[in-house]
Motif scaffolding. Structure first.
Motif, PDB file in Angstrom:
ATOM      1  N   ALA A  65       0.834  -1.206   0.000  1.00 26.30           N
ATOM      2  CA  ALA A  65       0.000   0.000   0.000  1.00 26.30           C
ATOM      3  C   ALA A  65       0.867   1.254   0.000  1.00 26.30           C
ATOM      4  O   ALA A  65       0.562   2.240  -0.686  1.00 26.30           O
ATOM      5  N   CYS A  66       1.961   1.232   0.774  1.00 26.38           N
ATOM      6  CA  CYS A  66       2.892   2.370   0.776  1.00 26.38           C
ATOM      7  C   CYS A  66       3.496   2.576  -0.610  1.00 26.38           C
ATOM      8  O   CYS A  66       3.637   3.720  -1.082  1.00 26.38           O
ATOM      9  N   LEU A  67       3.861   1.491  -1.255  1.00 27.63           N
ATOM     10  CA  LEU A  67       4.463   1.583  -2.583  1.00 27.63           C
ATOM     11  C   LEU A  67       3.476   2.153  -3.597  1.00 27.63           C
ATOM     12  O   LEU A  67       3.825   3.024  -4.404  1.00 27.63           O
ATOM     13  N   VAL A  68       2.229   1.688  -3.547  1.00 30.04           N
ATOM     14  CA  VAL A  68       1.210   2.205  -4.467  1.00 30.04           C
ATOM     15  C   VAL A  68       0.896   3.665  -4.150  1.00 30.04           C
ATOM     16  O   VAL A  68       0.675   4.471  -5.057  1.00 30.04           O
ATOM     17  N   LEU A  69       0.873   4.016  -2.859  1.00 27.65           N
ATOM     18  CA  LEU A  69       0.632   5.406  -2.485  1.00 27.65           C
ATOM     19  C   LEU A  69       1.699   6.311  -3.098  1.00 27.65           C
ATOM     20  O   LEU A  69       1.385   7.398  -3.611  1.00 27.65           O
ATOM     21  N   TYR A  70       2.948   5.878  -3.050  1.00 28.82           N
ATOM     22  CA  TYR A  70       4.017   6.659  -3.679  1.00 28.82           C
ATOM     23  C   TYR A  70       3.736   6.831  -5.171  1.00 28.82           C
ATOM     24  O   TYR A  70       3.815   7.950  -5.697  1.00 28.82           O
ATOM     25  N   ARG A  71       3.447   5.739  -5.865  1.00 24.89           N
ATOM     26  CA  ARG A  71       3.199   5.803  -7.303  1.00 24.89           C
ATOM     27  C   ARG A  71       2.019   6.712  -7.617  1.00 24.89           C
ATOM     28  O   ARG A  71       2.036   7.490  -8.583  1.00 24.89           O
ATOM     29  N   MET A  72       0.996   6.633  -6.800  1.00 22.07           N
ATOM     30  CA  MET A  72      -0.200   7.449  -6.996  1.00 22.07           C
ATOM     31  C   MET A  72       0.123   8.936  -6.860  1.00 22.07           C
ATOM     32  O   MET A  72      -0.231   9.754  -7.725  1.00 22.07           O
ATOM     33  N   LEU A  73       0.804   9.290  -5.774  1.00 20.41           N
ATOM     34  CA  LEU A  73       1.085  10.695  -5.512  1.00 20.41           C
ATOM     35  C   LEU A  73       2.181  11.247  -6.416  1.00 20.41           C
ATOM     36  O   LEU A  73       2.245  12.452  -6.650  1.00 20.41           O
ATOM     37  N   ARG A  74       3.029  10.360  -6.943  1.00 20.21           N
ATOM     38  CA  ARG A  74       4.055  10.814  -7.879  1.00 20.21           C
ATOM     39  C   ARG A  74       3.435  11.376  -9.142  1.00 20.21           C
ATOM     40  O   ARG A  74       4.056  12.184  -9.849  1.00 20.21           O
TER      41      ARG A  74
END
Length: 411
Positions: free
Chosen positions: A133-142
Protein backbone atom coordinates in the motif's frame (compact mmCIF):
# COMPACT_ATOMS: atom_id res chain seq x y z
CA UNK A 1 37.43 25.00 5.10
CA UNK A 2 37.89 21.32 4.36
CA UNK A 3 36.64 20.46 7.84
CA UNK A 4 33.52 22.60 7.36
CA UNK A 5 32.72 21.25 3.91
CA UNK A 6 33.22 17.58 4.79
CA UNK A 7 29.91 17.12 6.64
CA UNK A 8 28.06 18.84 3.83
CA UNK A 9 29.84 16.69 1.28
CA UNK A 10 28.93 13.58 3.24
CA UNK A 11 25.31 14.70 3.46
CA UNK A 12 25.17 15.35 -0.28
CA UNK A 13 26.66 11.92 -0.94
CA UNK A 14 24.03 10.32 1.28
CA UNK A 15 21.28 12.18 -0.55
CA UNK A 16 22.61 11.08 -3.91
CA UNK A 17 22.89 7.50 -2.68
CA UNK A 18 19.35 7.59 -1.34
CA UNK A 19 17.98 9.00 -4.59
CA UNK A 20 19.84 6.32 -6.57
CA UNK A 21 18.07 3.50 -4.74
CA UNK A 22 15.02 1.95 -6.44
CA UNK A 23 11.73 3.33 -5.15
CA UNK A 24 10.73 -0.09 -3.88
CA UNK A 25 13.87 -0.23 -1.72
CA UNK A 26 13.46 3.31 -0.36
CA UNK A 27 9.83 2.63 0.54
CA UNK A 28 10.85 -0.65 2.17
CA UNK A 29 13.49 1.09 4.30
CA UNK A 30 10.96 3.70 5.44
CA UNK A 31 8.39 1.00 6.14
CA UNK A 32 10.75 -1.24 8.14
CA UNK A 33 12.00 1.67 10.25
CA UNK A 34 8.39 2.70 10.92
CA UNK A 35 7.52 -0.85 11.95
CA UNK A 36 10.45 -0.94 14.37
CA UNK A 37 9.13 2.21 16.04
CA UNK A 38 5.60 0.80 16.17
CA UNK A 39 6.91 -2.40 17.73
CA UNK A 40 8.64 -0.37 20.45
CA UNK A 41 5.35 1.41 21.13
CA UNK A 42 3.63 -1.98 21.44
CA UNK A 43 6.34 -3.10 23.88
CA UNK A 44 5.51 -0.11 26.09
CA UNK A 45 1.80 -0.93 25.78
CA UNK A 46 2.50 -4.51 26.82
CA UNK A 47 4.37 -3.27 29.89
CA UNK A 48 1.53 -0.87 30.74
CA UNK A 49 -1.21 -3.48 30.42
CA UNK A 50 -2.48 -4.38 33.88
CA UNK A 51 -5.28 -6.24 35.64
CA UNK A 52 -7.88 -3.64 34.67
CA UNK A 53 -6.95 -3.78 30.99
CA UNK A 54 -8.91 -5.83 28.48
CA UNK A 55 -5.68 -7.71 27.74
CA UNK A 56 -4.58 -8.43 31.30
CA UNK A 57 -1.03 -8.37 32.61
CA UNK A 58 1.73 -8.58 29.98
CA UNK A 59 -0.29 -10.11 27.12
CA UNK A 60 2.72 -10.08 24.81
CA UNK A 61 2.95 -8.70 21.28
CA UNK A 62 1.00 -11.63 19.85
CA UNK A 63 -1.81 -11.07 22.32
CA UNK A 64 -2.00 -7.38 21.45
CA UNK A 65 -1.83 -8.06 17.71
CA UNK A 66 -4.88 -10.33 17.83
CA UNK A 67 -6.93 -8.16 20.18
CA UNK A 68 -10.23 -6.40 19.61
CA UNK A 69 -11.57 -7.09 16.10
CA UNK A 70 -8.64 -9.41 15.53
CA UNK A 71 -10.45 -11.90 17.76
CA UNK A 72 -13.52 -11.66 15.55
CA UNK A 73 -11.53 -12.21 12.36
CA UNK A 74 -9.86 -15.23 13.98
CA UNK A 75 -13.20 -16.59 15.18
CA UNK A 76 -14.65 -16.10 11.69
CA UNK A 77 -11.76 -17.95 10.08
CA UNK A 78 -12.27 -20.92 12.41
CA UNK A 79 -16.07 -21.04 12.69
CA UNK A 80 -17.41 -19.35 9.56
CA UNK A 81 -20.70 -17.46 9.59
CA UNK A 82 -23.75 -18.43 11.67
CA UNK A 83 -26.87 -19.68 9.93
CA UNK A 84 -28.84 -18.70 13.03
CA UNK A 85 -28.30 -15.23 14.42
CA UNK A 86 -27.41 -15.09 18.12
CA UNK A 87 -29.78 -13.05 20.26
CA UNK A 88 -29.39 -11.01 23.41
CA UNK A 89 -31.55 -11.50 26.50
CA UNK A 90 -33.80 -8.76 25.08
CA UNK A 91 -34.36 -10.71 21.88
CA UNK A 92 -32.21 -8.39 19.72
CA UNK A 93 -29.50 -9.58 17.35
CA UNK A 94 -26.18 -9.88 19.19
CA UNK A 95 -22.67 -9.20 17.89
CA UNK A 96 -21.59 -11.90 15.45
CA UNK A 97 -19.34 -12.71 12.49
CA UNK A 98 -21.59 -11.21 9.79
CA UNK A 99 -20.08 -7.79 10.56
CA UNK A 100 -16.71 -9.01 9.19
CA UNK A 101 -16.05 -9.62 5.50
CA UNK A 102 -14.47 -12.95 4.47
CA UNK A 103 -11.38 -12.10 2.38
CA UNK A 104 -9.02 -11.14 5.20
CA UNK A 105 -9.78 -13.94 7.70
CA UNK A 106 -9.65 -16.70 5.08
CA UNK A 107 -6.57 -15.30 3.32
CA UNK A 108 -4.90 -15.13 6.73
CA UNK A 109 -5.82 -18.78 7.28
CA UNK A 110 -4.18 -19.75 4.00
CA UNK A 111 -1.02 -17.77 4.76
CA UNK A 112 -1.05 -19.02 8.33
CA UNK A 113 -0.63 -22.60 7.13
CA UNK A 114 2.99 -21.76 6.31
CA UNK A 115 3.55 -20.41 9.83
CA UNK A 116 1.46 -22.94 11.69
CA UNK A 117 -0.95 -20.41 13.17
CA UNK A 118 -3.71 -18.04 12.10
CA UNK A 119 -2.35 -15.03 14.08
CA UNK A 120 1.03 -15.29 12.34
CA UNK A 121 -0.69 -15.45 8.98
CA UNK A 122 -2.91 -12.48 9.81
CA UNK A 123 0.01 -10.28 10.89
CA UNK A 124 2.00 -11.37 7.82
CA UNK A 125 -0.87 -10.38 5.53
CA UNK A 126 -1.19 -7.00 7.26
CA UNK A 127 2.54 -6.33 7.10
CA UNK A 128 2.89 -7.30 3.44
CA UNK A 129 -0.24 -5.44 2.38
CA UNK A 130 0.91 -2.38 4.31
CA UNK A 131 4.22 -2.26 2.47
CA UNK A 132 2.55 -2.69 -0.91
CA UNK A 133 0.00 0.00 0.00
CA UNK A 134 2.89 2.37 0.78
CA UNK A 135 4.46 1.58 -2.58
CA UNK A 136 1.21 2.21 -4.47
CA UNK A 137 0.63 5.41 -2.48
CA UNK A 138 4.02 6.66 -3.68
CA UNK A 139 3.20 5.80 -7.30
CA UNK A 140 -0.20 7.45 -7.00
CA UNK A 141 1.08 10.70 -5.51
CA UNK A 142 4.06 10.81 -7.88
CA UNK A 143 1.47 11.54 -10.57
CA UNK A 144 0.66 14.79 -8.73
CA UNK A 145 3.99 15.93 -7.33
CA UNK A 146 7.72 15.39 -7.09
CA UNK A 147 9.66 12.55 -5.51
CA UNK A 148 10.14 14.32 -2.19
CA UNK A 149 6.43 15.01 -1.76
CA UNK A 150 5.46 11.42 -2.57
CA UNK A 151 8.13 9.93 -0.30
CA UNK A 152 7.29 12.19 2.62
CA UNK A 153 3.62 11.25 2.23
CA UNK A 154 4.69 7.61 2.52
CA UNK A 155 6.64 8.48 5.68
CA UNK A 156 3.58 10.15 7.21
CA UNK A 157 1.38 7.21 6.21
CA UNK A 158 3.78 4.49 7.42
CA UNK A 159 4.54 6.24 10.73
CA UNK A 160 1.27 8.08 11.31
CA UNK A 161 -1.17 7.93 14.21
CA UNK A 162 -2.89 4.74 12.97
CA UNK A 163 0.23 2.95 11.72
CA UNK A 164 -0.33 0.18 14.27
CA UNK A 165 -2.90 -1.24 11.85
CA UNK A 166 -0.03 -2.47 9.66
CA UNK A 167 0.96 -5.07 12.23
CA UNK A 168 -2.26 -6.21 13.89
CA UNK A 169 -4.92 -8.67 12.77
CA UNK A 170 -7.18 -6.09 11.14
CA UNK A 171 -8.32 -5.96 7.51
CA UNK A 172 -7.39 -2.29 7.02
CA UNK A 173 -3.98 -2.89 5.41
CA UNK A 174 -5.40 -5.23 2.80
CA UNK A 175 -8.34 -2.92 2.09
CA UNK A 176 -6.00 0.05 1.69
CA UNK A 177 -3.88 -1.89 -0.78
CA UNK A 178 -6.92 -2.67 -2.94
CA UNK A 179 -8.23 0.88 -2.58
CA UNK A 180 -4.95 2.57 -3.50
CA UNK A 181 -4.53 0.29 -6.50
CA UNK A 182 -8.06 1.14 -7.61
CA UNK A 183 -7.53 4.90 -7.23
CA UNK A 184 -4.16 4.72 -9.01
CA UNK A 185 -5.75 2.88 -11.93
CA UNK A 186 -8.54 5.45 -12.19
CA UNK A 187 -5.98 8.25 -12.16
CA UNK A 188 -4.14 6.50 -15.00
CA UNK A 189 -7.45 5.68 -16.74
CA UNK A 190 -6.71 1.99 -16.86
CA UNK A 191 -9.98 0.41 -15.82
CA UNK A 192 -9.55 -3.27 -16.67
CA UNK A 193 -8.10 -4.48 -13.36
CA UNK A 194 -10.84 -2.70 -11.44
CA UNK A 195 -13.24 -5.49 -12.35
CA UNK A 196 -11.20 -7.69 -9.98
CA UNK A 197 -10.22 -5.06 -7.44
CA UNK A 198 -13.74 -3.80 -6.75
CA UNK A 199 -15.08 -7.20 -5.57
CA UNK A 200 -11.86 -7.85 -3.64
CA UNK A 201 -12.25 -4.51 -1.89
CA UNK A 202 -15.94 -5.06 -1.23
CA UNK A 203 -15.44 -8.42 0.45
CA UNK A 204 -12.47 -7.28 2.55
CA UNK A 205 -14.20 -4.63 4.64
CA UNK A 206 -17.13 -2.19 4.27
CA UNK A 207 -16.51 0.88 2.12
CA UNK A 208 -17.00 -0.17 -1.49
CA UNK A 209 -20.27 1.79 -1.65
CA UNK A 210 -18.16 4.91 -1.20
CA UNK A 211 -16.16 3.81 -4.23
CA UNK A 212 -19.40 3.47 -6.20
CA UNK A 213 -20.31 7.05 -5.27
CA UNK A 214 -16.79 8.13 -6.20
CA UNK A 215 -17.10 6.61 -9.66
CA UNK A 216 -20.46 8.32 -10.16
CA UNK A 217 -19.02 11.72 -9.21
CA UNK A 218 -15.89 11.06 -11.26
CA UNK A 219 -18.01 10.23 -14.30
CA UNK A 220 -20.01 13.44 -13.86
CA UNK A 221 -16.82 15.50 -13.50
CA UNK A 222 -15.32 13.93 -16.60
CA UNK A 223 -18.54 14.58 -18.54
CA UNK A 224 -18.53 18.30 -17.75
CA UNK A 225 -14.82 18.52 -18.60
CA UNK A 226 -15.10 16.53 -21.83
CA UNK A 227 -14.37 19.49 -24.13
CA UNK A 228 -10.90 20.05 -22.71
CA UNK A 229 -10.41 16.45 -21.53
CA UNK A 230 -11.92 14.02 -24.07
CA UNK A 231 -14.12 11.28 -22.65
CA UNK A 232 -14.11 8.25 -24.99
CA UNK A 233 -17.16 6.01 -25.10
CA UNK A 234 -15.15 3.05 -23.81
CA UNK A 235 -14.28 5.01 -20.64
CA UNK A 236 -17.93 5.96 -20.15
CA UNK A 237 -18.82 2.27 -20.34
CA UNK A 238 -16.11 1.34 -17.84
CA UNK A 239 -17.05 4.08 -15.36
CA UNK A 240 -20.76 3.26 -15.46
CA UNK A 241 -20.26 -0.51 -15.35
CA UNK A 242 -17.74 -0.37 -12.52
CA UNK A 243 -19.92 2.02 -10.53
CA UNK A 244 -22.84 -0.38 -10.82
CA UNK A 245 -20.65 -3.36 -9.93
CA UNK A 246 -19.34 -1.54 -6.86
CA UNK A 247 -22.92 -0.79 -5.76
CA UNK A 248 -23.92 -4.42 -6.38
CA UNK A 249 -20.96 -5.72 -4.39
CA UNK A 250 -21.66 -3.21 -1.62
CA UNK A 251 -25.19 -4.51 -1.11
CA UNK A 252 -24.47 -8.17 -1.89
CA UNK A 253 -23.13 -9.00 1.59
CA UNK A 254 -26.47 -7.96 3.06
CA UNK A 255 -28.22 -10.27 0.58
CA UNK A 256 -25.85 -13.16 1.33
CA UNK A 257 -26.36 -12.76 5.08
CA UNK A 258 -30.11 -12.64 4.55
CA UNK A 259 -30.14 -15.80 2.45
CA UNK A 260 -27.94 -17.79 4.84
CA UNK A 261 -29.78 -16.73 8.00
CA UNK A 262 -33.28 -16.38 6.58
CA UNK A 263 -33.40 -12.86 7.97
CA UNK A 264 -33.17 -10.09 5.34
CA UNK A 265 -32.07 -7.62 8.03
CA UNK A 266 -29.28 -9.87 9.35
CA UNK A 267 -26.31 -7.72 8.34
CA UNK A 268 -27.72 -4.36 9.38
CA UNK A 269 -29.06 -5.81 12.63
CA UNK A 270 -25.60 -7.21 13.34
CA UNK A 271 -23.93 -3.85 12.72
CA UNK A 272 -26.47 -2.13 14.96
CA UNK A 273 -25.57 -4.55 17.77
CA UNK A 274 -22.29 -2.64 18.16
CA UNK A 275 -24.11 0.69 18.16
CA UNK A 276 -26.25 -0.46 21.09
CA UNK A 277 -23.07 -0.78 23.17
CA UNK A 278 -22.90 3.01 23.03
CA UNK A 279 -26.65 3.65 23.34
CA UNK A 280 -27.99 1.31 26.03
CA UNK A 281 -31.71 0.75 25.64
CA UNK A 282 -31.72 1.99 22.05
CA UNK A 283 -33.44 -0.43 19.65
CA UNK A 284 -33.97 1.69 16.57
CA UNK A 285 -33.52 0.59 12.97
CA UNK A 286 -30.82 1.74 10.57
CA UNK A 287 -31.57 5.14 9.03
CA UNK A 288 -28.98 6.76 6.74
CA UNK A 289 -27.18 9.72 8.36
CA UNK A 290 -28.97 9.02 11.64
CA UNK A 291 -25.81 7.66 13.30
CA UNK A 292 -23.90 10.94 13.30
CA UNK A 293 -26.92 12.82 14.57
CA UNK A 294 -27.32 10.34 17.43
CA UNK A 295 -23.57 10.44 18.02
CA UNK A 296 -23.40 14.23 18.17
CA UNK A 297 -26.15 14.27 20.77
CA UNK A 298 -24.54 11.38 22.71
CA UNK A 299 -21.07 12.89 22.94
CA UNK A 300 -22.09 16.43 23.75
CA UNK A 301 -24.50 15.15 26.41
CA UNK A 302 -21.70 12.98 27.82
CA UNK A 303 -19.51 16.06 28.04
CA UNK A 304 -22.26 17.95 29.87
CA UNK A 305 -23.15 20.15 26.88
CA UNK A 306 -26.51 20.63 25.15
CA UNK A 307 -27.21 17.95 22.53
CA UNK A 308 -28.27 20.55 19.95
CA UNK A 309 -24.79 22.04 20.16
CA UNK A 310 -23.45 18.75 18.83
CA UNK A 311 -25.65 19.08 15.74
CA UNK A 312 -24.33 22.59 15.16
CA UNK A 313 -20.76 21.33 15.54
CA UNK A 314 -21.49 18.54 13.05
CA UNK A 315 -22.78 21.00 10.46
CA UNK A 316 -19.71 23.21 10.94
CA UNK A 317 -17.43 20.17 10.61
CA UNK A 318 -19.06 19.06 7.35
CA UNK A 319 -18.83 22.61 5.96
CA UNK A 320 -15.14 22.80 6.94
CA UNK A 321 -14.36 19.48 5.22
CA UNK A 322 -16.19 20.62 2.08
CA UNK A 323 -14.22 23.89 2.06
CA UNK A 324 -10.95 21.99 2.52
CA UNK A 325 -11.64 19.69 -0.43
CA UNK A 326 -12.89 22.51 -2.65
CA UNK A 327 -10.50 25.37 -1.94
CA UNK A 328 -7.33 24.34 -0.05
CA UNK A 329 -4.49 24.81 -2.59
CA UNK A 330 -2.44 21.76 -1.64
CA UNK A 331 -5.50 19.50 -1.70
CA UNK A 332 -6.53 20.89 -5.09
CA UNK A 333 -3.12 19.93 -6.48
CA UNK A 334 -3.86 16.28 -5.69
CA UNK A 335 -6.32 16.25 -8.58
CA UNK A 336 -10.01 15.64 -9.00
CA UNK A 337 -9.83 11.88 -8.41
CA UNK A 338 -8.41 11.97 -4.89
CA UNK A 339 -10.58 14.91 -3.88
CA UNK A 340 -13.72 13.15 -5.11
CA UNK A 341 -12.70 9.97 -3.32
CA UNK A 342 -12.24 11.89 -0.07
CA UNK A 343 -15.63 13.58 -0.47
CA UNK A 344 -17.34 10.27 -1.31
CA UNK A 345 -15.84 8.48 1.66
CA UNK A 346 -16.80 11.27 4.07
CA UNK A 347 -20.38 11.15 2.78
CA UNK A 348 -20.35 7.37 3.21
CA UNK A 349 -19.17 7.64 6.82
CA UNK A 350 -21.78 10.27 7.58
CA UNK A 351 -24.45 7.98 6.13
CA UNK A 352 -23.59 4.72 7.92
CA UNK A 353 -21.39 5.30 10.96
CA UNK A 354 -22.05 6.12 14.59
CA UNK A 355 -19.10 8.30 15.68
CA UNK A 356 -17.08 6.82 18.53
CA UNK A 357 -13.46 5.99 19.23
CA UNK A 358 -13.17 3.81 16.12
CA UNK A 359 -13.61 6.93 13.98
CA UNK A 360 -9.82 7.40 13.95
CA UNK A 361 -9.38 3.99 12.35
CA UNK A 362 -12.19 4.53 9.90
CA UNK A 363 -10.55 7.73 8.63
CA UNK A 364 -7.49 5.82 7.35
CA UNK A 365 -8.94 5.40 3.80
CA UNK A 366 -8.48 9.19 3.50
CA UNK A 367 -4.70 8.62 3.61
CA UNK A 368 -4.07 9.88 0.03
CA UNK A 369 -4.55 13.33 1.57
CA UNK A 370 -1.13 12.88 3.17
CA UNK A 371 0.10 14.07 -0.21
CA UNK A 372 -1.30 17.53 0.50
CA UNK A 373 0.30 17.55 3.95
CA UNK A 374 3.67 16.62 2.41
CA UNK A 375 3.68 19.39 -0.22
CA UNK A 376 5.18 22.24 1.86
CA UNK A 377 8.95 21.90 1.41
CA UNK A 378 10.02 23.27 4.80
CA UNK A 379 12.01 20.62 6.73
CA UNK A 380 10.61 22.08 9.94
CA UNK A 381 7.09 21.42 8.69
CA UNK A 382 7.82 17.91 7.49
CA UNK A 383 9.72 16.78 10.58
CA UNK A 384 7.12 18.50 12.74
CA UNK A 385 4.31 16.54 11.06
CA UNK A 386 6.30 13.33 11.53
CA UNK A 387 6.81 14.09 15.22
CA UNK A 388 3.11 14.78 15.73
CA UNK A 389 2.23 11.59 13.86
CA UNK A 390 4.54 9.49 16.03
CA UNK A 391 3.18 11.12 19.17
CA UNK A 392 -0.36 10.36 17.99
CA UNK A 393 0.61 6.78 17.24
CA UNK A 394 2.07 6.31 20.72
CA UNK A 395 -1.06 7.83 22.28
CA UNK A 396 -3.35 5.57 20.24
CA UNK A 397 -1.43 2.36 20.97
CA UNK A 398 -0.97 3.18 24.65
CA UNK A 399 -4.66 3.93 25.18
CA UNK A 400 -6.27 1.33 22.92
CA UNK A 401 -3.88 -1.53 23.71
CA UNK A 402 -1.96 -0.64 26.86
CA UNK A 403 -4.98 0.60 28.84
CA UNK A 404 -8.11 -0.38 26.91
CA UNK A 405 -10.33 -0.20 29.97
CA UNK A 406 -13.00 2.40 29.25
CA UNK A 407 -15.60 3.17 26.60
CA UNK A 408 -13.48 5.54 24.51
CA UNK A 409 -10.46 3.19 24.36
CA UNK A 410 -11.75 0.94 21.59
CA UNK A 411 -9.75 0.96 18.31
Amino acid sequence: MAELSAPRGTWDALRRGWAALPVSVRVLIVYVLARVVTTLFFVTADAASGPSSRFGVNPGLAGLATGWDGQWYWYTAVNGYPAELPLTDDGLVAENQWAFMPVYPYLSSAVGLAFGSWPAGAVAVSLAAGYLACLVLYRMLRLRGDDAMAMWAVVFFAAGPLAALFQVAYAESLFLLFLFLALWLVMRRRFGWLYLLVPAMGFTRPGVLAFSLFLALYGIARWFARRRDPLPIREVVHIVALGLIAAFVGFSWQVIAGIVTGDPTAYLATELAWRRNWLPGWSGAFVPFDGFVLGADFWFSTWGLPGWLGIVALVILVAAIAALLLFEPHVKRLGVELRLWAASYVVYLLAVFFPQSSIFRLLVPLSPLWGAVAMPRSPWWRFGVLAVGLLGQWWWIFNMYGLGNTFWQIP
